[in-house]
Design an enzyme around this catalytic site. Structure first.
Site, PDB file in Angstrom:
ATOM      1  N   GLU A 276       0.825  -1.217   0.000  1.00  8.82           N
ATOM      2  CA  GLU A 276       0.000   0.000   0.000  1.00  8.82           C
ATOM      3  C   GLU A 276       0.854   1.259   0.000  1.00  8.82           C
ATOM      4  O   GLU A 276       0.420   2.302  -0.480  1.00  8.82           O
ATOM      5  CB  GLU A 276      -0.937   0.016   1.208  1.00  8.82           C
ATOM      6  CG  GLU A 276      -2.174  -0.835   1.013  1.00  8.82           C
ATOM      7  CD  GLU A 276      -3.269  -0.567   2.036  1.00  8.82           C
ATOM      8  OE1 GLU A 276      -2.945  -0.170   3.172  1.00  8.82           O
ATOM      9  OE2 GLU A 276      -4.445  -0.787   1.710  1.00  8.82           O
ATOM     10  N   HIS A 297       9.683 -26.551  -1.115  1.00 14.21           N
ATOM     11  CA  HIS A 297       9.236 -27.703  -1.892  1.00 14.21           C
ATOM     12  C   HIS A 297       8.120 -27.332  -2.864  1.00 14.21           C
ATOM     13  O   HIS A 297       7.445 -28.200  -3.405  1.00 14.21           O
ATOM     14  CB  HIS A 297       8.781 -28.818  -0.936  1.00 14.21           C
ATOM     15  CG  HIS A 297       9.881 -29.227  -0.005  1.00 14.21           C
ATOM     16  ND1 HIS A 297      10.773 -30.217  -0.307  1.00 14.21           N
ATOM     17  CD2 HIS A 297      10.260 -28.720   1.192  1.00 14.21           C
ATOM     18  CE1 HIS A 297      11.652 -30.326   0.683  1.00 14.21           C
ATOM     19  NE2 HIS A 297      11.368 -29.427   1.603  1.00 14.21           N
ATOM     20  N   LYS A 409     -13.603   0.010  -4.212  1.00 15.90           N
ATOM     21  CA  LYS A 409     -14.603   0.349  -3.192  1.00 15.90           C
ATOM     22  C   LYS A 409     -15.751   1.147  -3.797  1.00 15.90           C
ATOM     23  O   LYS A 409     -16.917   0.915  -3.495  1.00 15.90           O
ATOM     24  CB  LYS A 409     -13.957   1.190  -2.092  1.00 15.90           C
ATOM     25  CG  LYS A 409     -13.238   0.404  -1.019  1.00 15.90           C
ATOM     26  CD  LYS A 409     -12.932   1.348   0.142  1.00 15.90           C
ATOM     27  CE  LYS A 409     -11.964   0.736   1.116  1.00 15.90           C
ATOM     28  NZ  LYS A 409     -11.487   1.717   2.090  1.00 15.90           N
TER      29      LYS A 409
HETATM   30  O1  PA5 Z   1      -3.244   1.276   5.940  1.00 15.71           O
HETATM   31  C1  PA5 Z   1      -4.382   1.658   5.691  1.00 15.71           C
HETATM   32  O2  PA5 Z   1      -4.709   2.832   5.813  1.00 15.71           O
HETATM   33  C2  PA5 Z   1      -5.472   0.703   5.280  1.00 15.71           C
HETATM   34  O3  PA5 Z   1      -4.984  -0.531   4.958  1.00 15.71           O
HETATM   35  C3  PA5 Z   1      -6.483   0.545   6.387  1.00 15.71           C
HETATM   36  O4  PA5 Z   1      -5.839   0.110   7.543  1.00 15.71           O
HETATM   37  C4  PA5 Z   1      -7.591  -0.441   6.034  1.00 15.71           C
HETATM   38  O5  PA5 Z   1      -8.143  -0.121   4.808  1.00 15.71           O
HETATM   39  C5  PA5 Z   1      -8.679  -0.417   7.101  1.00 15.71           C
HETATM   40  O6  PA5 Z   1      -9.199   0.864   7.209  1.00 15.71           O
HETATM   41  P1  PA5 Z   1     -10.190   1.298   8.358  1.00 15.71           P
HETATM   42  O7  PA5 Z   1      -9.493   1.180   9.675  1.00 15.71           O
HETATM   43  O8  PA5 Z   1     -10.490   2.729   8.054  1.00 15.71           O
HETATM   44  O9  PA5 Z   1     -11.370   0.401   8.275  1.00 15.71           O
END
Ligand code: PA5
Length: 419
Positions: A276, A297, A409
């Protein structure tokens, strides 16, 4: 203590990495102070900001209250709201503590029904962790679990068993206020994947009986070490530069490989952190993970002899492995060469054999942690977060946003009829 071993990199690649190290040194000073442009995302950079003694005391007190009554604690969260706690809990959990059960990370009705069945007959508490309380998985699971608690304990008693971790002023905080749930602050200035050492990661760990002071100490100690060292010897900087040299060279995947199955859930945290943070603008190494020796393996074949796209980072543990000796039972199975040998040595020898073999065909390095304990996890989280920040900066991408996640999303919400 985390040590970076680079001795398996071949000469030409080590030279390329050295070049990257020479070109980006000024970044280190900026990163150690935290750059103004990322002011809203750097709450994790000073461990004491969200995990000083005051915070730790409050988290521990709440965890102790839960631990007194709970057999099961459901962590509702996805991605950064789940992965850090889960990686420590699943590695270090011991008997006699509430079992941590995970929800809010799937939309599978089978998985959710199985999760609900596992709660039957147990004293259940839940924590819904969400920074942006619009994420579908945690929001939907929270509904189901609130109903489960209310059906089981009645509305008033259920409210006593519900904790939510969200940002101040959010609709999640309002929901807590309206219904009398305990509310914990999700740091506004930290994105999910950087929240290991805050209320987000530490409360579930404390409920599971993990020594959260040791986790915070590990992170704080390595913070001091990394920030003090603005030279090319800084191990997080070297790691970041090696990754970037690999990308420039044309490698496209980084595999994190370990011979310790206890690190299984840590892979997910590491993978999210780099995917990310760096996977944007058509750039970045795809982060992948291997659990050795099992995966030797299977995908071991590709690593050794497949398309040349891989950088391999081994994650090893120096000390504290328990002993298990293989005895001679006098039966003819042709494994006598193992008589008297200890698995802890065999596993280490397997690592050495593997890195020797793989490094003939691809760049390999080794991140070595001292011990697999709470302190060590604190170090690991901070080390990789710091390295990731530097690495993304060298790559020229914003380490703290994740615009690509929004594309699916938007479609999903439209299909589900969300306004
Ligand atoms: O690192 C990030 O910002 C994302 O991966 C969030 O942690 C993830 O999408 C979960 O988001 P939220 O806590 O708003 O539900």
């Amino acid at each position: 203590m985390i040590t970076l071993h680079e001795n398996y990199l071949d000469e030409p690649f080590a030279e390329e990495a050295k070049e990257v190290m020479g070109q980006n040194l000024s970044l280190l000073d900026q990163v150690s102070k935290g750059e103004e442009k990322y002011r809203d995302s750097l709450g994790w950079l000073n461990v004491s900001q969200w995990a000083d003694e005051d915070h730790l005391q409050r988290i521990q007190a709440l965890a102790d209250k839960v631990r007194k009554n709970a057999d099961a604690f459901v962590l509702i969260g996805v991605g950064g709201s789940n992965n850090a706690a889960r990686s420590v809990i699943e590695a270090l959990k011991t008997k006699g503590n509430p079992e941590i059960i995970y929800a809010g990370n799937t939309l599978s009705s089978n998985a959710l029904n199985r999760m609900l069945s596992s709660l039957e007959g147990r004293s259940v508490y839940i924590d819904c962790i969400a920074k942006n309380f619009e994420t579908l998985e945690p929001g939907a699971s929270f509904r189901i679990l609130r109903k489960y608690l209310e059906d089981t304990y009645g509305e008033k008693d259920a409210a006593e068993r519900i904790i939510a971790t969200g940002t101040k002023g959010s609709s999640l905080e309002q929901l807590c206020r309206d219904n009398g749930y305990e509310f914990l602050e999700f740091p506004e200035d930290i994105g999910g994947r950087y929240t290991a050492i805050s209320n987000v990661g530490l409360l579930p760990m404390a409920v599971a009986g993990i020594d959260i002071r040791a986790v915070a100490r590990g992170a704080a100690e390595i913070e001091a070490r990394l920030k003090k060292d603005c030279t090319p010897d800084n191990p997080a900087y070297r790691y970041a530069c090696i990754r970037n040299a690999a990308f420039r060279h044309g490698y496209r995947v980084e595999v994190l490989s370990s011979f310790e199955p206890q690190l299984r859930w840590f892979y997910k945290w590491w993978q999210q952190l780099f995917a990310e943070s760096e996977g944007k603008d058509g750039k970045g190494l795809f982060p992948s993970c291997c659990e050795f020796s099992e995966d030797l393996h299977s995908v071991g074949q590709f690593i050794q002899s497949g398309t040349h796209v891989l950088l391999e980072t081994f994650l090893t543990v120096k000390e504290g492995q328990s002993s298990l000796v293989i005895h001679d039972d006098g039966k003819k199975d042709y494994f006598d060469y193992l008589n008297g040998m200890d698995f802890k040595d065999i596993n280490r020898i397997d690592f050495e054999a593997t890195i020797q073999a793989h490094s003939k065909d691809l760049p390999c390095l080794n991140v070595e942690m001292e011990r697999l304990d709470a302190f060590g996890f604190g170090e690991l989280f901070y080390f990789f977060q710091y390295a990731c920040y530097i690495s993304a900066e060298i790559l020229g991408v914003n380490p703290f946003d994740q615009p690509g996640v929004e594309a699916y999303k938007a479609r999903l919400f439209a299909e589900l009829g969300k306004e």
